[in-house]
Design a protein around this motif. Structure first.
Motif, PDB file in Angstrom:
ATOM      1  N   THR A  53      -3.486  -6.311   7.545  1.00 14.81           N
ATOM      2  CA  THR A  53      -2.867  -5.759   6.400  1.00 14.81           C
ATOM      3  C   THR A  53      -3.930  -5.941   5.305  1.00 14.81           C
ATOM      4  O   THR A  53      -5.014  -6.523   5.481  1.00 14.81           O
ATOM      5  CB  THR A  53      -1.678  -6.614   5.900  1.00 14.81           C
ATOM      6  OG1 THR A  53      -2.160  -8.175   5.594  1.00 14.81           O
ATOM      7  CG2 THR A  53      -0.732  -6.651   7.118  1.00 14.81           C
ATOM      8  N   ILE A  54      -3.621  -5.648   3.998  1.00 16.26           N
ATOM      9  CA  ILE A  54      -4.388  -5.986   2.674  1.00 16.26           C
ATOM     10  C   ILE A  54      -4.437  -7.765   2.594  1.00 16.26           C
ATOM     11  O   ILE A  54      -5.151  -8.051   1.672  1.00 16.26           O
ATOM     12  CB  ILE A  54      -3.942  -5.552   1.604  1.00 16.26           C
ATOM     13  CG1 ILE A  54      -2.410  -5.980   1.019  1.00 16.26           C
ATOM     14  CG2 ILE A  54      -3.689  -3.784   1.783  1.00 16.26           C
ATOM     15  CD1 ILE A  54      -2.038  -5.716  -0.308  1.00 16.26           C
ATOM     16  N   GLY A  99      -8.698   1.164  -2.650  1.00 19.51           N
ATOM     17  CA  GLY A  99      -8.155   0.227  -1.741  1.00 19.51           C
ATOM     18  C   GLY A  99      -8.233  -1.171  -2.163  1.00 19.51           C
ATOM     19  O   GLY A  99      -8.992  -1.514  -3.049  1.00 19.51           O
ATOM     20  N   SER A 149      -9.013   0.174   3.943  1.00 23.66           N
ATOM     21  CA  SER A 149      -8.988  -0.353   2.531  1.00 23.66           C
ATOM     22  C   SER A 149     -10.133  -0.152   1.635  1.00 23.66           C
ATOM     23  O   SER A 149     -10.355  -0.754   0.619  1.00 23.66           O
ATOM     24  CB  SER A 149      -8.373  -1.788   2.304  1.00 23.66           C
ATOM     25  OG  SER A 149      -7.237  -1.780   2.981  1.00 23.66           O
ATOM     26  N   ASP A 179       3.913  -6.008   3.809  1.00 22.62           N
ATOM     27  CA  ASP A 179       3.763  -4.639   4.639  1.00 22.62           C
ATOM     28  C   ASP A 179       5.083  -4.760   5.654  1.00 22.62           C
ATOM     29  O   ASP A 179       5.798  -5.964   6.058  1.00 22.62           O
ATOM     30  CB  ASP A 179       2.360  -4.882   5.413  1.00 22.62           C
ATOM     31  CG  ASP A 179       1.808  -3.471   5.381  1.00 22.62           C
ATOM     32  OD1 ASP A 179       2.617  -2.380   5.660  1.00 22.62           O
ATOM     33  OD2 ASP A 179       0.907  -2.992   5.876  1.00 22.62           O
ATOM     34  N   HIS A 199       0.990  -1.108   0.035  1.00 21.95           N
ATOM     35  CA  HIS A 199       0.026   0.142  -0.109  1.00 21.95           C
ATOM     36  C   HIS A 199       0.931   1.208  -0.161  1.00 21.95           C
ATOM     37  O   HIS A 199       1.963   1.287   0.604  1.00 21.95           O
ATOM     38  CB  HIS A 199      -0.905  -0.046   1.184  1.00 21.95           C
ATOM     39  CG  HIS A 199      -0.493   0.040   2.660  1.00 21.95           C
ATOM     40  ND1 HIS A 199      -0.358   1.284   3.389  1.00 21.95           N
ATOM     41  CD2 HIS A 199      -0.045  -0.828   3.383  1.00 21.95           C
ATOM     42  CE1 HIS A 199       0.549   0.839   4.479  1.00 21.95           C
ATOM     43  NE2 HIS A 199       0.430  -0.315   4.533  1.00 21.95           N
ATOM     44  N   SER A 202       1.262 -10.569   0.274  1.00 20.27           N
ATOM     45  CA  SER A 202       1.179  -9.220   0.926  1.00 20.27           C
ATOM     46  C   SER A 202       2.176  -8.578   1.657  1.00 20.27           C
ATOM     47  O   SER A 202       2.677  -9.127   2.798  1.00 20.27           O
ATOM     48  CB  SER A 202      -0.283  -9.294   1.862  1.00 20.27           C
ATOM     49  OG  SER A 202      -0.591  -8.182   2.575  1.00 20.27           O
ATOM     50  N   GLU A 257      -5.036   1.940   2.880  1.00 21.92           N
ATOM     51  CA  GLU A 257      -4.988   0.524   3.632  1.00 21.92           C
ATOM     52  C   GLU A 257      -4.976   0.895   5.215  1.00 21.92           C
ATOM     53  O   GLU A 257      -5.480   0.532   6.127  1.00 21.92           O
ATOM     54  CB  GLU A 257      -3.678  -0.110   3.730  1.00 21.92           C
ATOM     55  CG  GLU A 257      -3.343  -1.520   4.311  1.00 21.92           C
ATOM     56  CD  GLU A 257      -2.733  -1.449   5.583  1.00 21.92           C
ATOM     57  OE1 GLU A 257      -2.969  -2.302   6.475  1.00 21.92           O
ATOM     58  OE2 GLU A 257      -2.418  -0.451   6.066  1.00 21.92           O
TER      59      GLU A 257
END
Length: 430
Positions: free
Chosen positions: A382-383, A275, A270, A312, A86, A310, A266
């Motif tokens: 997270t996403i 998002g 999101s 982050d 993100h 993903s 995010e």
């Protein structure tokens, strides 16, 4: 004499330049797009018909970018390998009516975006950056990268108990000053029009945010650490761009279609058109399948074989608060990327995903670590779970261990961004 760095720091030097040049999500995606252009990618519009040509393409929407590379001979049912991240970070966001003041001070009205560590924005020189919408409907990026704003802290003489516990009110205490005198409606926007050489009244809308003007810097006796803004999560965006460009340059009949998906919003859930909980990624993947002559069955087959990393930031063990961390999982700076695990699916990793990530790190020759939250502490997210649930795609949560997450200035190991990018490249190669 200082010990030499373990790695060539070219990647981290470039990351620091990327951080400094990306004070907003809009700047981050513009810089990502510029790098992809140099790697041979081309922008495609969502409103145009897409063709079946091979090569690198990308879509821009607001503060989000989705880029992908179609190898020669890719079939309609060829699965994707996705690196997700993100572009947004917690910050002070300029309100729609920005001009305010009190007691002879001119101030800018701001709203708190995301889970900001408020005290880290105090007594810090701030600029303003973001996106301007002009009367003709076009956009312009703006970056006033000099000392323009400041949120002054109350002197200790007026709050003798401040060191026993600072409590900040988001509305009353976080409005920055930027001058003296009477407040006039439209002052900030007229200032930006002058700065950008625009006629009065040409700015019709704005998405603006304060940012720290302090530059990223190596830290420590041996320069083994890096301090800088917006590491959460531009470390992952920068690594994703680098790895996608590297994989596309090598090609070599890739068994997957490598993808970078960098979303906005995010930090506040999101849920937007840019998002991870919006339709952007799914639309791009589906249109790629259909552009290559695929059917809905091909789409289902492609998604079933797709895997997403993903990426982050996560928490390195804080030496002053080690009791806040899990007693048996202690990620450390420069220990390599972290695998993020939570049984309640705040992260999307399972045992199968762990095996995928471990294989990528082994292929890249990269060490890796595991992050698990202390059972007594709430776990962030997270996403990853959103991407997994929305698209039915196997997802693995990873990242870089940092300190001071959500501060105006965060800290990581200087080698870890490079190690993350190498693990991502190996993953995208399959």
């Amino acid at each position: 004499m200082s010990a030499p760095p373990r790695f060539d720091r070219g990647h981290t030097d470039d990351l620091m330049s990327f951080l400094a040049a990306s004070p907003s999500p809009y700047h981050a995606v513009a810089n990502a797009a510029e790098r992809l252009d140099k790697a041979g990618f081309r922008q495609v519009a969502e409103t145009d018909a897409w063709d079946a040509t091979s090569g690198g393409k990308y879509v821009l929407r607001g503060g989000a970018i989705v880029a992908w590379y179609v190898p020669e001979g890719a079939e309609a049912s060829t699965p994707f390998r996705i690196v997700g991240g993100h572009t947004d970070s917690p910050h002070l966001h300029v309100k729609p009516l920005p001009d305010m003041g009190a007691e002879g001070w001119r101030q800018i009205a701001v709203e708190i975006y995301g889970g900001t560590l408020l005290n880290t924005w105090l007594d810090r020189d701030l600029g303003i950056a973001g996106r301007l919408t002009l009367r003709d409907g076009s956009y312009r990026l703006v970056n006033i990268d000099r000392a323009l704003l400041r949120v002054p802290q109350l002197a200790v003489h007026l709050d003798r108990s401040v060191n026993e516990g600072l409590k900040l009110d988001k509305q009353r205490h976080m409005q920055p000053i930027w001058g003296l005198g009477d407040v006039h409606e439209g002052d900030l926007i007229r200032f930006l029009e002058d700065e950008e050489g625009l006629a009065e009244g040409e700015i019709a809308g704005w998405d603006l945010m304060a940012h720290s003007i302090d530059r990223p810097a190596y830290l420590g006796r041996d320069r083994e650490l890096v301090a800088g803004p917006r590491m959460d999560n531009l470390i992952s965006v920068h690594a994703g761009v680098a790895s996608l460009a590297a994989v596309s340059a090598a090609d070599g009949h890739l068994p997957y279609i490598p993808v970078l998906a960098a979303f906005d919003h995010e930090e506040n859930g999101s849920q937007s058109d840019t998002g991870a909980d919006g339709p952007l990624l799914g639309n791009v993947l589906e249109r790629s399948v259909f552009a290559r002559g695929g059917s809905y069955d091909d789409r289902a087959r492609a998604f079933a074989g797709t895997i997403c990393l993903s990426s982050d930031t996560g928490h390195a063990v804080h030496p002053n608060y080690s009791e806040r961390h899990d007693p048996t999982h202690h990620p450390r700076a420069n220990g390599g990327p972290i695998l993020k695990v939570n049984v309640n699916m705040r992260y999307a990793t399972d045992g199968s995903g762990q095996a995928v990530f471990a294989a990528a790190c082994e292929k890249a020759g990269v060490p890796w670590q595991v992050f698990v939250s202390n059972n007594s502490m709430p776990c962030g997210t997270t996403i990853g779970p959103i991407t997994s649930a929305r698209h039915g795609i196997q997802t693995v949560d990873i990242g870089v261990a940092i300190l001071s997450m959500h501060s105006a200035r965060e800290l990581c190991g200087a080698d870890d961004p490079y190690l993350l990018a190498n693990a991502m490249t190996a993953f995208l190669e399959g």
